[in-house]
Design a protein around this motif. Structure first.
Motif, PDB file in Angstrom:
ATOM      1  N   LEU A 143       0.836  -1.194   0.000  1.00  0.00           N
ATOM      2  CA  LEU A 143       0.000   0.000   0.000  1.00  0.00           C
ATOM      3  C   LEU A 143       0.872   1.245   0.000  1.00  0.00           C
ATOM      4  O   LEU A 143       2.005   1.223   0.486  1.00  0.00           O
ATOM      5  N   TYR A 198       0.605   5.325   1.237  1.00  0.00           N
ATOM      6  CA  TYR A 198      -0.118   6.319   2.004  1.00  0.00           C
ATOM      7  C   TYR A 198       0.547   7.665   1.804  1.00  0.00           C
ATOM      8  O   TYR A 198       1.756   7.766   1.610  1.00  0.00           O
ATOM      9  N   LYS A 256       0.871  11.544   3.619  1.00  0.00           N
ATOM     10  CA  LYS A 256       0.677  12.155   4.938  1.00  0.00           C
ATOM     11  C   LYS A 256       1.082  13.617   4.913  1.00  0.00           C
ATOM     12  O   LYS A 256       2.194  13.970   4.516  1.00  0.00           O
ATOM     13  N   GLU A 294      -1.546  15.408  10.409  1.00  0.00           N
ATOM     14  CA  GLU A 294      -2.690  14.598  10.018  1.00  0.00           C
ATOM     15  C   GLU A 294      -2.279  13.134   9.991  1.00  0.00           C
ATOM     16  O   GLU A 294      -1.096  12.806   9.932  1.00  0.00           O
ATOM     17  N   GLY A 295      -3.259  12.238  10.022  1.00  0.00           N
ATOM     18  CA  GLY A 295      -2.947  10.828   9.869  1.00  0.00           C
ATOM     19  C   GLY A 295      -2.692  10.494   8.408  1.00  0.00           C
ATOM     20  O   GLY A 295      -3.072  11.244   7.510  1.00  0.00           O
ATOM     21  N   PRO A 296      -2.041   9.361   8.139  1.00  0.00           N
ATOM     22  CA  PRO A 296      -1.802   8.938   6.747  1.00  0.00           C
ATOM     23  C   PRO A 296      -3.125   8.698   6.022  1.00  0.00           C
ATOM     24  O   PRO A 296      -4.077   8.188   6.604  1.00  0.00           O
ATOM     25  N   PHE A 322      -4.869   6.739   2.857  1.00  0.00           N
ATOM     26  CA  PHE A 322      -4.676   5.621   1.932  1.00  0.00           C
ATOM     27  C   PHE A 322      -4.806   6.111   0.489  1.00  0.00           C
ATOM     28  O   PHE A 322      -5.744   6.818   0.133  1.00  0.00           O
ATOM     29  N   SER A 373      -3.441   0.427  -3.412  1.00  0.00           N
ATOM     30  CA  SER A 373      -2.827  -0.824  -2.966  1.00  0.00           C
ATOM     31  C   SER A 373      -2.639  -1.759  -4.146  1.00  0.00           C
ATOM     32  O   SER A 373      -3.217  -1.551  -5.225  1.00  0.00           O
ATOM     33  N   PHE A 396       4.379   7.173   2.303  1.00  0.00           N
ATOM     34  CA  PHE A 396       4.834   5.963   2.957  1.00  0.00           C
ATOM     35  C   PHE A 396       4.427   4.748   2.139  1.00  0.00           C
ATOM     36  O   PHE A 396       3.283   4.636   1.684  1.00  0.00           O
ATOM     37  N   LEU A 456       0.564  -3.690   9.427  1.00  0.00           N
ATOM     38  CA  LEU A 456       1.242  -3.032   8.328  1.00  0.00           C
ATOM     39  C   LEU A 456       2.658  -2.685   8.760  1.00  0.00           C
ATOM     40  O   LEU A 456       2.867  -2.152   9.842  1.00  0.00           O
TER      41      LEU A 456
END
Lengths: 113, 114
Positions: free
Chosen positions: B34, B36, B38, B42-44, B46, B49, B89, B102
């Protein structure tokens, strides 16, 4: 559909204290995973809960623990805080059939002084 | 032992050109990969994939290529836009082992110049 929510967003604690962080997953998601992000180590897996049971665990000391409730909400607890626990704690949720696709919340920034 | 590696810490490209972000892995048990994105504070998020049974997956401007024999994957962004500037990422999962953990690379900072 609402995303993953985490509370609180920011937290300052003192060494030796304990802390509890909360995560509400996306509606319908039953898996909740927790990750720690630090500048030196990057994103590291803490643990995963599915149907109120811990399904996977990362390589963290026992001071880090969690639980999941029947509504899939999850909490993470860190006891006896150390300076090195300062980090961004991220919660991610996923649906059962594609659990590898995880959706992250905004994180809780924990600072230990 | 770093099982997912993003060897270049940063990449700078001109708006409208292609961005190619690379990722290598060592664990042959990984079966889903996957990417990501970021932003700070903030959070990653998606992005895309790919399963290990495929070698390409496309979604709009994003394409992920997987070379299983070389244990290498790459994310192509075409055309690159200034809003793509973020940390990217690469992550991998051993899902068929019922392990939803993960494993992430350290990330690469992409800067898209206007």
């Amino acid at each position: 559909k609402a995303g993953v929510t985490q509370t609180p967003r920011y937290l300052i604690k003192t060494r030796g204290q304990q802390v509890t962080l909360s995560c509400s997953p996306i509606s319908g998601h039953r898996s909740v995973s927790w990750y720690q992000q630090t500048p030196g180590q990057g994103l590291q897996f803490l643990f995963e809960y599915f149907s109120e049971t811990q399904r996977n665990k990362g390589n963290f000391p026992g001071r880090f623990s969690g639980r999941q409730f029947s509504n899939s909400r999850s909490e993470m607890n860190v006891s006896t805080l150390e300076l090195g626990d300062s980090a961004l704690y991220l919660c991610a949720s996923s649906a059962g059939d594609r659990a590898y696709e995880q959706y992250f919340g905004p994180g809780t920034r924990l600072t230990v002084t | 032992d770093q099982q997912v590696k993003q060897n270049s810490p940063s990449l700078s490209v001109q708006e409208g050109r292609i961005s190619i972000l690379n990722c290598d892995y060592t664990n042959s048990m990984f079966d889903y990969f996957l990417w990501y994105k970021k932003y700070p504070a903030e959070g990653p998020t998606f992005l895309i994939s790919i399963s290990s049974i495929k070698d390409k997956n496309e979604d709009g401007r994003f394409t992920v290529f997987l070379n299983k024999s070389a244990k290498h994957l790459s994310l192509h962004i075409v055309p690159s836009q200034p809003g793509d500037s973020a940390v990217y990422f690469c992550a991998a999962s051993d899902w068929t082992g019922a392990n939803s953990k993960l494993t992430f690379g350290k990330g690469i900072t992409l800067s898209v110049r206007p």
